[in-house]
Scaffold this active site. Structure first.
Site, PDB file in Angstrom:
ATOM      1  N   LYS A  44       0.881  -1.207  -0.122  1.00  0.00           N
ATOM      2  CA  LYS A  44      -0.095   0.360  -0.093  1.00  0.00           C
ATOM      3  C   LYS A  44       0.910   1.277   0.018  1.00  0.00           C
ATOM      4  O   LYS A  44       0.390   2.319  -0.348  1.00  0.00           O
ATOM      5  CB  LYS A  44      -0.950  -0.102   1.062  1.00  0.00           C
ATOM      6  CG  LYS A  44      -1.679  -1.147   1.497  1.00  0.00           C
ATOM      7  CD  LYS A  44      -2.338  -1.112   2.923  1.00  0.00           C
ATOM      8  CE  LYS A  44      -3.103  -2.261   3.217  1.00  0.00           C
ATOM      9  NZ  LYS A  44      -3.329  -2.432   4.641  1.00  0.00           N
ATOM     10  N   GLY A  45       2.319   1.009   0.325  1.00  0.00           N
ATOM     11  CA  GLY A  45       2.876   2.318   0.606  1.00  0.00           C
ATOM     12  C   GLY A  45       3.061   3.394  -0.517  1.00  0.00           C
ATOM     13  O   GLY A  45       3.422   4.294  -0.136  1.00  0.00           O
ATOM     14  N   ASP A 111      15.153   0.580   0.958  1.00  0.00           N
ATOM     15  CA  ASP A 111      15.835   0.659   2.349  1.00  0.00           C
ATOM     16  C   ASP A 111      16.866  -0.406   1.807  1.00  0.00           C
ATOM     17  O   ASP A 111      17.993   0.102   1.287  1.00  0.00           O
ATOM     18  CB  ASP A 111      14.601   0.044   3.077  1.00  0.00           C
ATOM     19  CG  ASP A 111      15.454   0.141   4.505  1.00  0.00           C
ATOM     20  OD1 ASP A 111      16.729  -0.084   4.726  1.00  0.00           O
ATOM     21  OD2 ASP A 111      14.546   0.139   5.553  1.00  0.00           O
TER      22      ASP A 111
HETATM   23  P1  IMP Z   1      13.938  -3.057   1.158  1.00  0.00           P
HETATM   24  O1  IMP Z   1      13.318  -4.419   0.494  1.00  0.00           O
HETATM   25  O2  IMP Z   1      14.629  -3.063   2.409  1.00  0.00           O
HETATM   26  O3  IMP Z   1      14.367  -2.045   0.088  1.00  0.00           O
HETATM   27  O4  IMP Z   1      12.488  -2.423   1.899  1.00  0.00           O
HETATM   28  C1  IMP Z   1      11.698  -1.840   1.245  1.00  0.00           C
HETATM   29  C2  IMP Z   1      10.059  -1.908   1.784  1.00  0.00           C
HETATM   30  O5  IMP Z   1      10.131  -1.833   3.337  1.00  0.00           O
HETATM   31  C3  IMP Z   1       9.536  -0.632   1.112  1.00  0.00           C
HETATM   32  O6  IMP Z   1       8.634  -1.088   0.083  1.00  0.00           O
HETATM   33  C4  IMP Z   1       8.634  -0.333   2.503  1.00  0.00           C
HETATM   34  O7  IMP Z   1       7.479  -1.098   2.532  1.00  0.00           O
HETATM   35  C5  IMP Z   1       9.345  -1.085   3.681  1.00  0.00           C
HETATM   36  N1  IMP Z   1       9.904   0.037   4.328  1.00  0.00           N
HETATM   37  C6  IMP Z   1      11.489  -0.005   4.441  1.00  0.00           C
HETATM   38  N2  IMP Z   1      11.940   1.012   5.218  1.00  0.00           N
HETATM   39  C7  IMP Z   1      10.785   1.764   5.756  1.00  0.00           C
HETATM   40  C8  IMP Z   1      10.553   3.037   6.336  1.00  0.00           C
HETATM   41  O8  IMP Z   1      11.317   3.818   6.634  1.00  0.00           O
HETATM   42  N3  IMP Z   1       8.999   3.487   6.542  1.00  0.00           N
HETATM   43  C9  IMP Z   1       8.053   2.746   6.005  1.00  0.00           C
HETATM   44  N4  IMP Z   1       8.366   1.657   5.574  1.00  0.00           N
HETATM   45  C10 IMP Z   1       9.317   1.312   5.021  1.00  0.00           C
HETATM   46 MG    MG Z   2       6.492  -1.614   0.570  1.00  0.00          MG
END
Ligand code: IMP
Ligand code: MG
Length: 207
Positions: A44-45, A111
């Site tokens: 949903k983000g 992230d």
């Molecule tokens: P990654 O796979 O580590 O890049 O994580 C990405 C997913 O984690 C994103 O699609 C977000 O849904 C969630 N996410 C990572 N960091 C945050 C944050 O600081 N706030 C909210 N959601 C986050």
């Molecule tokens: Mg996400």
């Protein structure tokens, strides 16, 4: 800001709207002469960002865009912890066939990078998209990435992003902590370990 978990505003509404305008023009310039782009927002983000971005693309002169959403989850309902390294990403179904089509994947934040990387591979290898570009509203400047994350982040970069943020948990403009704060029109730093200011966070989620 009321709720003690919200530490400070990092990106205000006016800056978001200016940046979306710039980003839309940059993307539209890169896609000049290309029609039939499928923009896929991650639920949903990225719903709020996708809604603003596609209207920005239209204002920047793009037409014939198809807008889709997909459910993807990497961290479940929780805040990332040190044990989250390499966690499995589960990717839902799309309601349209993207085989042979150009796709722009839109997510809220990169992230560690696992989610965007897994999605790009899925769209190219499993769904047969002809080209996949990636766009994130935010990108985290990681302070202490593991060797695995460092390798991933240097081998895979998003094509477009709105803002870089420090290595904190951020909420608002679609981003949540355990389903809260998505509705904020700005991006704020959040300390999820602090106590909520009301009992609302105790309400059982509907889904
Ligand atoms: P990654 O796979 O580590 O890049 O994580 C990405 C997913 O984690 C994103 O699609 C977000 O849904 C969630 N996410 C990572 N960091 C945050 C944050 O600081 N706030 C909210 N959601 C986050
Ligand atoms: Mg996400």
């Amino acid at each position: 800001m009321g709720d003690p978990r919200l530490i400070s505003v990092l990106i205000d509404e006016a800056s978001i709207s200016r940046r979306i305008d710039e980003l839309s023009h940059a993307i539209a310039r890169d896609y000049v002469g290309i029609t039939g782009l499928v923009v896929v927002g991650v639920m949903k983000g990225a719903c709020i960002f996708t809604a603003d971005l596609v209207r920005g693309l239209s204002r920047a002169g793009m037409s014939g865009i198809r807008v889709e959403f997909i459910r993807v989850s990497t961290y479940g309902n929780e805040v990332k912890g040190p044990e989250d390294r390499g966690r499995v990403t589960s990717i839902g179904n799309l309601t349209c066939d993207v085989a042979g089509r150009r796709v722009l994947l839109v997510d809220d934040i990169v992230d560690q990078g696992f989610t965007m990387h897994a999605m790009k591979r899925h769209f190219l290898e499993a769904l047969g998209a002809s080209e996949v570009r990636t766009c994130a509203f935010l990108q985290k400047r990681l302070t202490n990435p593991t060797a695995e994350v460092q390798a991933l982040r240097s081998s895979f970069q998003v094509d477009y992003y709105g803002f870089e943020v420090d290595d904190l948990w951020v909420v608002g403009y679609g981003l949540d902590v355990a389903e809260e704060f998505r509705e904020l029109p700005y991006v704020a730093a959040c300390d999820p370990t602090k106590k909520a200011s009301s009992d609302e966070s105790q309400v059982t989620p509907l889904c």
